[in-house]
Motif scaffolding. Sequence first.
Motif, PDB file in Angstrom:
ATOM      1  N   ILE A 181     -18.960 -25.327  48.402  1.00  0.00           N
ATOM      2  CA  ILE A 181     -19.702 -23.375  48.268  1.00  0.00           C
ATOM      3  C   ILE A 181     -19.205 -22.701  48.892  1.00  0.00           C
ATOM      4  N   ASP A 182     -18.000 -21.477  48.051  1.00  0.00           N
ATOM      5  CA  ASP A 182     -17.170 -20.482  48.117  1.00  0.00           C
ATOM      6  C   ASP A 182     -18.050 -19.417  49.613  1.00  0.00           C
ATOM      7  N   TRP A 183     -18.061 -19.054  49.710  1.00  0.00           N
ATOM      8  CA  TRP A 183     -18.438 -18.088  50.828  1.00  0.00           C
ATOM      9  C   TRP A 183     -18.923 -16.838  50.146  1.00  0.00           C
ATOM     10  N   MET A 184     -18.289 -16.433  48.988  1.00  0.00           N
ATOM     11  CA  MET A 184     -18.922 -15.604  48.037  1.00  0.00           C
ATOM     12  C   MET A 184     -19.920 -16.357  47.041  1.00  0.00           C
ATOM     13  N   ASN A 185     -20.803 -17.435  47.298  1.00  0.00           N
ATOM     14  CA  ASN A 185     -21.907 -18.228  46.644  1.00  0.00           C
ATOM     15  C   ASN A 185     -22.665 -17.382  47.941  1.00  0.00           C
ATOM     16  N   ILE A 186     -23.370 -17.845  49.293  1.00  0.00           N
ATOM     17  CA  ILE A 186     -23.314 -17.403  50.073  1.00  0.00           C
ATOM     18  C   ILE A 186     -24.593 -15.979  50.423  1.00  0.00           C
ATOM     19  N   ASN A 187     -25.375 -16.868  50.362  1.00  0.00           N
ATOM     20  CA  ASN A 187     -26.058 -15.470  50.686  1.00  0.00           C
ATOM     21  C   ASN A 187     -26.555 -14.440  52.548  1.00  0.00           C
ATOM     22  N   LYS A 188     -26.364 -15.986  52.791  1.00  0.00           N
ATOM     23  CA  LYS A 188     -26.286 -16.157  55.059  1.00  0.00           C
ATOM     24  C   LYS A 188     -26.778 -17.584  54.751  1.00  0.00           C
ATOM     25  N   ILE A 189     -26.719 -17.532  56.727  1.00  0.00           N
ATOM     26  CA  ILE A 189     -26.484 -18.676  57.685  1.00  0.00           C
ATOM     27  C   ILE A 189     -27.857 -18.858  57.956  1.00  0.00           C
ATOM     28  N   GLN A 190     -28.491 -19.198  59.113  1.00  0.00           N
ATOM     29  CA  GLN A 190     -29.552 -19.461  59.328  1.00  0.00           C
ATOM     30  C   GLN A 190     -29.303 -21.033  60.285  1.00  0.00           C
ATOM     31  N   SER A 213     -27.727 -18.043  43.676  1.00  0.00           N
ATOM     32  CA  SER A 213     -28.707 -18.150  43.281  1.00  0.00           C
ATOM     33  C   SER A 213     -29.683 -18.927  43.665  1.00  0.00           C
ATOM     34  N   GLY A 214     -30.433 -18.657  45.068  1.00  0.00           N
ATOM     35  CA  GLY A 214     -31.502 -18.996  45.421  1.00  0.00           C
ATOM     36  C   GLY A 214     -32.131 -20.738  45.810  1.00  0.00           C
ATOM     37  N   GLY A 215     -31.128 -21.532  45.942  1.00  0.00           N
ATOM     38  CA  GLY A 215     -31.139 -22.728  47.081  1.00  0.00           C
ATOM     39  C   GLY A 215     -30.786 -22.468  48.346  1.00  0.00           C
TER      40      GLY A 215
END
Length: 401
Positions: free
Chosen positions: A239-248, A260-262
């Motif tokens: 998972i590339d950093w640019m493909n990550i929206n946020k981390i919880q 991408s929504g997943g």
Amino acid sequence: MMKTVVSKTGVEVIYPCSVHLLANGEILECEYKSDNVGRDLIDYICDQLNIQEKDIWGLRFVDTFEQRHWLDLNKLIRPQVKNVCPIHFHFRMKVYPPEPYKLLDLETKFQIFMQLKLDLMSGRLCCGPSDSSLFVALILQYTYGDFDPERHSGNYIKEKIIMNQSFAGEMKAIDLHKHHLRSLNPTQIMDLFLRMACQLETYGVDPHLVENLSHQKFNLWINYKGMVTYVEGKKSQHIDWMNINKIQQEDNKLMVHLCSGGTETFFSLTKPECNYIYQSAVDHLIYFTTSGTQSTVGHIGNDSMEELHKDLKVFEKLENSGNVASESTKRQERSKYGVSRISKFHSPLCQFYVTALMVFAIGVAIELYIAFGYNSLKHYIMKIHRKLIEKYFWNKLSKIF
């Protein structure tokens, strides 16, 4: 023991702490107040060490349950360590830049060099026998300078430098130090060391044992490339950093929301361990995606690098002429470069260009020596010699053979 002082604003409580630095086990004694956040302490330490690049560093500590923690730089220090006594922080690199040899701040490069030496010794930075011998040789040259037969007799390696250090590897490293690293100064050694280290697969990796929704255990790697999962030793997801929206984080559950929504969900063994992973992942995400986070101060700019390639025209891919002995080159299929010719220098940064070219050429020469032996290397050097215009560079290069 905490102490109280009287100031103009009233009575203040000051808490002592010890910070273990990377250089030779040095310890910096510090103090903080009740209203200080982690950023205050890390800024103070970086200022004491004259480090300009502050965003890649962190303070790690261990609680009474032997659980590792990163000090949250945006939160108050006192609540984070209230159950830790005495307080010992370890100054460590939290985010590894992808190309550390391009940093211009020498103190930052030195601290990264010391961190990678520690990674090699602990086994966190893994490499094969050929690379490990060269790493040891570079450290010998950095530590002792040029080989001196009066001072360096027999096996003069008296301490552990790398994980799984062997006698045969030590002898090979001593041979490299004796015959092929002469005249390299500490700055050149650091450049070669950092260039080699950052191309290894495990560079900057902090592995974590996690589970998925099916309770399958696997390793989660976090570094500048992104979040990578390994199942039974095989890479299964990247998972590339640019493909990550946020981390919880929720208890021991880590949720990675994709652009991408997943959503990818990982479970850690404990909540504190999950928090440790969360801190590391969030810091990487911020550093590699937020505009302006990666400071341009102390880095070689893109324009300068393009000018270097344009003016010198010395970095061309070597022809694939057989098997290469270096394990890291086999594993990663990285390109090798050689010297084709040197054009006239018109840039005001010509001295820098010459130094960069020399360091790179010496690194290539050493790797070719390890891979093909002296005769093949000599033939290659003579081929280069006919193409070189400036005798000055050839004289410098020929000194290592």
